[in-house]
Write an enzyme that holds these catalytic residues in place. Structure first.
Site, PDB file in Angstrom:
ATOM      1  N   TYR A 157      17.542  19.880  52.409  1.00  0.00           N
ATOM      2  CA  TYR A 157      16.336  20.318  52.150  1.00  0.00           C
ATOM      3  C   TYR A 157      15.156  19.587  52.816  1.00  0.00           C
ATOM      4  O   TYR A 157      15.479  19.152  53.902  1.00  0.00           O
ATOM      5  CB  TYR A 157      16.198  20.112  50.386  1.00  0.00           C
ATOM      6  CG  TYR A 157      15.211  20.986  49.934  1.00  0.00           C
ATOM      7  CD1 TYR A 157      15.278  22.370  50.123  1.00  0.00           C
ATOM      8  CD2 TYR A 157      13.990  20.391  49.317  1.00  0.00           C
ATOM      9  CE1 TYR A 157      14.337  23.188  49.691  1.00  0.00           C
ATOM     10  CE2 TYR A 157      12.931  21.409  48.867  1.00  0.00           C
ATOM     11  CZ  TYR A 157      13.249  22.864  49.054  1.00  0.00           C
ATOM     12  OH  TYR A 157      12.100  23.522  48.494  1.00  0.00           O
ATOM     13  N   ARG A 211       3.892  30.326  51.162  1.00  0.00           N
ATOM     14  CA  ARG A 211       3.354  28.983  51.347  1.00  0.00           C
ATOM     15  C   ARG A 211       4.622  28.070  51.302  1.00  0.00           C
ATOM     16  O   ARG A 211       5.016  27.453  50.260  1.00  0.00           O
ATOM     17  CB  ARG A 211       2.435  28.532  50.090  1.00  0.00           C
ATOM     18  CG  ARG A 211       1.550  27.076  50.072  1.00  0.00           C
ATOM     19  CD  ARG A 211       1.395  26.650  48.841  1.00  0.00           C
ATOM     20  NE  ARG A 211       2.212  26.319  48.039  1.00  0.00           N
ATOM     21  CZ  ARG A 211       3.083  25.321  47.942  1.00  0.00           C
ATOM     22  NH1 ARG A 211       2.815  24.338  49.281  1.00  0.00           N
ATOM     23  NH2 ARG A 211       4.041  25.036  47.021  1.00  0.00           N
ATOM     24  N   LYS A 229      17.411  25.255  47.927  1.00  0.00           N
ATOM     25  CA  LYS A 229      17.179  24.879  46.447  1.00  0.00           C
ATOM     26  C   LYS A 229      18.375  24.858  46.013  1.00  0.00           C
ATOM     27  O   LYS A 229      18.950  24.191  44.944  1.00  0.00           O
ATOM     28  CB  LYS A 229      16.013  25.653  46.062  1.00  0.00           C
ATOM     29  CG  LYS A 229      14.722  25.200  46.161  1.00  0.00           C
ATOM     30  CD  LYS A 229      14.234  23.856  45.456  1.00  0.00           C
ATOM     31  CE  LYS A 229      12.758  23.700  45.667  1.00  0.00           C
ATOM     32  NZ  LYS A 229      12.176  22.611  44.916  1.00  0.00           N
ATOM     33  N   GLU A 301       9.401  29.996  43.695  1.00  0.00           N
ATOM     34  CA  GLU A 301       9.369  28.896  44.690  1.00  0.00           C
ATOM     35  C   GLU A 301       8.373  29.282  46.175  1.00  0.00           C
ATOM     36  O   GLU A 301       8.612  30.337  46.403  1.00  0.00           O
ATOM     37  CB  GLU A 301      10.879  28.708  45.503  1.00  0.00           C
ATOM     38  CG  GLU A 301      10.833  27.346  46.125  1.00  0.00           C
ATOM     39  CD  GLU A 301      10.377  26.225  45.468  1.00  0.00           C
ATOM     40  OE1 GLU A 301      10.320  25.250  46.161  1.00  0.00           O
ATOM     41  OE2 GLU A 301      11.140  26.002  44.273  1.00  0.00           O
ATOM     42  N   ASP A 302       7.443  28.378  46.056  1.00  0.00           N
ATOM     43  CA  ASP A 302       6.418  28.574  47.264  1.00  0.00           C
ATOM     44  C   ASP A 302       5.818  29.719  47.601  1.00  0.00           C
ATOM     45  O   ASP A 302       5.890  30.498  48.591  1.00  0.00           O
ATOM     46  CB  ASP A 302       7.343  28.294  48.690  1.00  0.00           C
ATOM     47  CG  ASP A 302       7.679  26.904  48.827  1.00  0.00           C
ATOM     48  OD1 ASP A 302       7.231  25.877  48.004  1.00  0.00           O
ATOM     49  OD2 ASP A 302       8.450  26.453  49.819  1.00  0.00           O
ATOM     50  N   ASP A 324       8.507  25.834  40.328  1.00  0.00           N
ATOM     51  CA  ASP A 324       8.970  24.758  40.594  1.00  0.00           C
ATOM     52  C   ASP A 324       7.785  23.938  41.255  1.00  0.00           C
ATOM     53  O   ASP A 324       7.833  22.680  41.207  1.00  0.00           O
ATOM     54  CB  ASP A 324      10.129  24.439  41.479  1.00  0.00           C
ATOM     55  CG  ASP A 324      10.813  23.309  41.834  1.00  0.00           C
ATOM     56  OD1 ASP A 324      10.987  22.718  40.687  1.00  0.00           O
ATOM     57  OD2 ASP A 324      11.010  22.971  42.736  1.00  0.00           O
ATOM     58  N   ASP A 325       7.046  24.731  42.069  1.00  0.00           N
ATOM     59  CA  ASP A 325       6.058  23.988  42.789  1.00  0.00           C
ATOM     60  C   ASP A 325       4.694  23.273  41.774  1.00  0.00           C
ATOM     61  O   ASP A 325       4.173  22.305  41.706  1.00  0.00           O
ATOM     62  CB  ASP A 325       5.199  24.766  43.854  1.00  0.00           C
ATOM     63  CG  ASP A 325       6.281  25.458  44.545  1.00  0.00           C
ATOM     64  OD1 ASP A 325       6.994  24.619  45.451  1.00  0.00           O
ATOM     65  OD2 ASP A 325       6.469  26.567  44.898  1.00  0.00           O
ATOM     66  N   ASN A 466       4.860  17.690  51.449  1.00  0.00           N
ATOM     67  CA  ASN A 466       5.902  17.905  52.335  1.00  0.00           C
ATOM     68  C   ASN A 466       5.662  18.999  53.347  1.00  0.00           C
ATOM     69  O   ASN A 466       4.631  19.614  53.352  1.00  0.00           O
ATOM     70  CB  ASN A 466       7.100  18.363  51.488  1.00  0.00           C
ATOM     71  CG  ASN A 466       7.747  17.452  50.426  1.00  0.00           C
ATOM     72  OD1 ASN A 466       8.132  16.268  50.838  1.00  0.00           O
ATOM     73  ND2 ASN A 466       7.943  17.733  49.161  1.00  0.00           N
TER      74      ASN A 466
END
Length: 608
Positions: A157, A211, A229, A301-302, A324-325, A466
């Site tokens: 990751y 993103r 993930k 996610e993202d 999760d973000d 990140n």
């Protein structure tokens, strides 16, 4: 007519004997023309028997091939044990001849894999090598990750996955790993999901690639994120790989240079937004629930800021889902602040917190902190929010700002001052906690960090962006410019730092990594254990507190506000136990609570 005449004379049994003899002759490789049936190619029956032999062999061996499961078993990474397959298993699975004769124990294979891994010249090569292992055997892959988690996590990751996504179209392995949906699949999503060979799916991680980390819009290349993930769901949470499914939803990309690359694998068009976009997402949610069950966990996610909050609000009551973000990052950051109280001796409610960055991660963290303060002090969430200030690219967010995005409005406080730089905001607000979620590298300058040190005996500085290249400061910057007095955490792993302290002695600090892997595997395991119908905010608070409880004094002495990464599996089990207990007590579970919840959760965990 010939057959009719033969049956009464020979009888049915005699015919079967002849057929059996012919079958043995043909499949054993004997040519009928050399067996006395046909002596010469001039014989008029020669071509007939040759054709008969060819057709018979083709039918027989095709049927035999379809009946044989050995080769397909070996090619399925979920099932294959490779060289650790025992002799008895090889017999039962029809693997004779498909593997070398020897037997290599799993532990030997793991150490051999690590030796090969360490010989690679860069992290992307190491990432690709690990994916090659996963393509062959999930047991070996997760054996490697489980026994060498601290070493391998940065490869599986962040930060390496960021580079893998950038080059996904170049390192794509042509191995089926997840479901790729696109806007062209509208009306056919369930059909696409039905094509996945495993149908007992419990956990899905889905992205549209807009993103990716702090790297922006990577389109279909963002598939590396769900794959990574879910690897951590298994390695850290013990969720069996066969019940995990990565999904990418391709609605185009606005990254023109990427989509113009000849090898790019996604749709070469601008992103689709609006009604059609949400129609596809709605169909996806419904298809998942119809195909795999109502309580299948869906982790968003993202997704881009323009969609992430809206998607979560639309579907959080329809499905077992979380972002999760927004929520996972929030729980990890909150856990770090809770454990830091043992160093600062300052309760959460007495901190003044400044965020640099007001996107989905920043506002998600802020909101969970506000709810934790509200619960701690018995005050309203609106009152608790007044402890938290936020900056975006235009400066401090205040009530005087116009045209603010909806998710920023609750942090637009009344203020007598305006400021556009971080230095100015630190001067005016005098924060005790500074959290970076801006993806602006180096934005925590020496001036900013020295001001934090002047204001606080033990300033809390979290640079959470990140990958590493996007971090607001390095661990060396933070510890050096505060003379080792700060409490520091980063989003990606950073090296330990030795600093000369004010008493003249040197001390080595090992910074904590505010990695979401501390939360989402245990949260997911708890959701699965309870078969939860909804992921409420209280579940995130429970998970954050459960994580903070597992930080030992030895870790804190080193400056690390998180547990050791190598202990993540046991950490996840304890988080799962407390999260599942919440779901059972809150009436959000479809199951009856087991008498021994801890043992039940351990029984669910995959341990290669």
């Amino acid at each position: 007519r010939l057959v009719k005449n033969m049956i009464p004379r020979w009888g049915f049994i005699k015919i079967l004997v002849v057929v059996l003899v012919l079958h043995v002759q043909i499949t054993s490789g004997n040519d009928l023309r050399n067996s006395g049936v046909c002596k010469t190619s001039s014989n008029p029956f020669s071509a007939l028997f040759s054709s008969l032999q060819s057709v018979w062999r083709r039918i027989f061996f095709t049927c035999k091939s379809k009946a044989s499961t050995g080769y397909s078993h070996l090619k399925n990474p979920v099932n294959s044990k490779g060289m650790s397959t025992s002799k008895e298993e090889r017999e039962g699975l029809q693997l004779r001849g498909l593997l070398p004769a020897g037997h290599t124990p799993l532990e030997v294979q793991i150490e051999n894999a690590m030796e090969q891994l360490r010989s690679k010249s860069n992290d992307l090569e190491k990432y690709t090598y690990l994916q090659t292992i996963q393509d062959g055997s999930e047991e070996l892959y997760f054996g490697v990750l489980g026994r060498h988690l601290k070493e391998c996590m940065p490869l599986v990751y962040t930060p390496t996955v960021g580079q893998a996504c950038i080059q996904w179209h170049q390192i794509y392995r042509h191995t089926p790993r997840g479901i790729y949906l696109s806007i062209e699949d509208l009306g056919h999503v369930e059909e696409a999901l039905s094509n996945w060979p495993q149908q007992d799916i419990k956990v899905i991680v889905v992205t549209d690639g807009e993103r990716i980390l702090g790297l922006g819009d990577l389109g279909v290349n963002g598939m590396g994120i769900p794959v990574g993930k879910l690897a951590l769901y298994t390695a850290c949470g013990g969720i069996h790989p066969s019940v995990c499914l990565p999904v990418h939803i391709d609605v185009g990309t606005n990254n023109i240079p990427l989509r113009s690359h000849p090898a790019y694998m996604g749709l070469r068009s601008d992103r689709i937004r609006g009604e059609k976009y949400y129609e596809l997402l709605q169909e996806f949610i419904q298809a998942v629930q119809k195909r795999f069950g109502r309580t299948t966990l869906i982790q968003f996610e993202d997704f881009g800021n323009t969609n992430a909050f809206d998607i979560l609000n639309r579907f959080r009551d329809q499905a077992t889902c979380f972002n999760d973000d927004i929520q996972g990052t929030a729980a990890v950051a909150l856990a770090g602040l809770i454990s830091s109280e043992r160093l600062t001796k300052i309760p959460l409610s007495q901190h003044t917190i400044l965020f640099y960055g007001a996107g989905e991660a920043g506002t998600g963290i802020a909101e969970l902190i506000a709810k934790a303060i509200s619960k701690e002090q018995g005050m309203s969430v609106a009152e608790a929010r007044k402890k938290i200030w936020m900056m975006d690219s235009k400066g401090l967010i205040t009530a005087k700002r116009e045209n603010l995005a909806h998710h920023k409005l609750t942090y637009a406080h009344e203020s007598a001052f305006e400021c556009t730089t971080l230095d100015e905001c630190v001067d005016h607000i005098k924060p005790s906690v500074l959290i970076g979620v801006s993806a602006v590298p180096g934005s925590f300058t020496k001036s900013v960090i020295e001001k934090m040190a002047a204001l606080n005996d033990k300033p809390v500085i979290f640079a959470l962006s990140n990958p590493t290249s996007k971090a607001e400061c390095t661990s060396e910057d933070a510890y050096t410019w505060t003379s080792g007095r700060c409490i520091f955490a980063s989003g990606s792993p950073m090296p330990s730092v030795t600093v000369k302290m004010s008493d003249g002695d040197s001390k080595t600090f090992e910074p904590g990594q505010g990695n979401n892997a501390y939360i989402f595997p245990g949260l997911g395991l708890g959701i699965m254990a309870a078969d939860a119908t909804t992921v409420d905010d209280e579940a995130l608070l429970v998970a954050a507190n459960a994580l903070a409880q597992q930080v030992g004094d030895e870790q804190l002495e080193k400056g690390n506000v998180y547990p050791e990464l190598d202990s993540l599996k046991s950490v996840s089990a304890k988080i799962a136990e407390q999260v599942a207990a919440h779901f059972f007590s809150a009436g959000l579970s479809t199951l009856r609570r087991p008498e021994d919840l801890a043992s039940y959760i351990k029984s669910l965990m995959y341990n290669p």
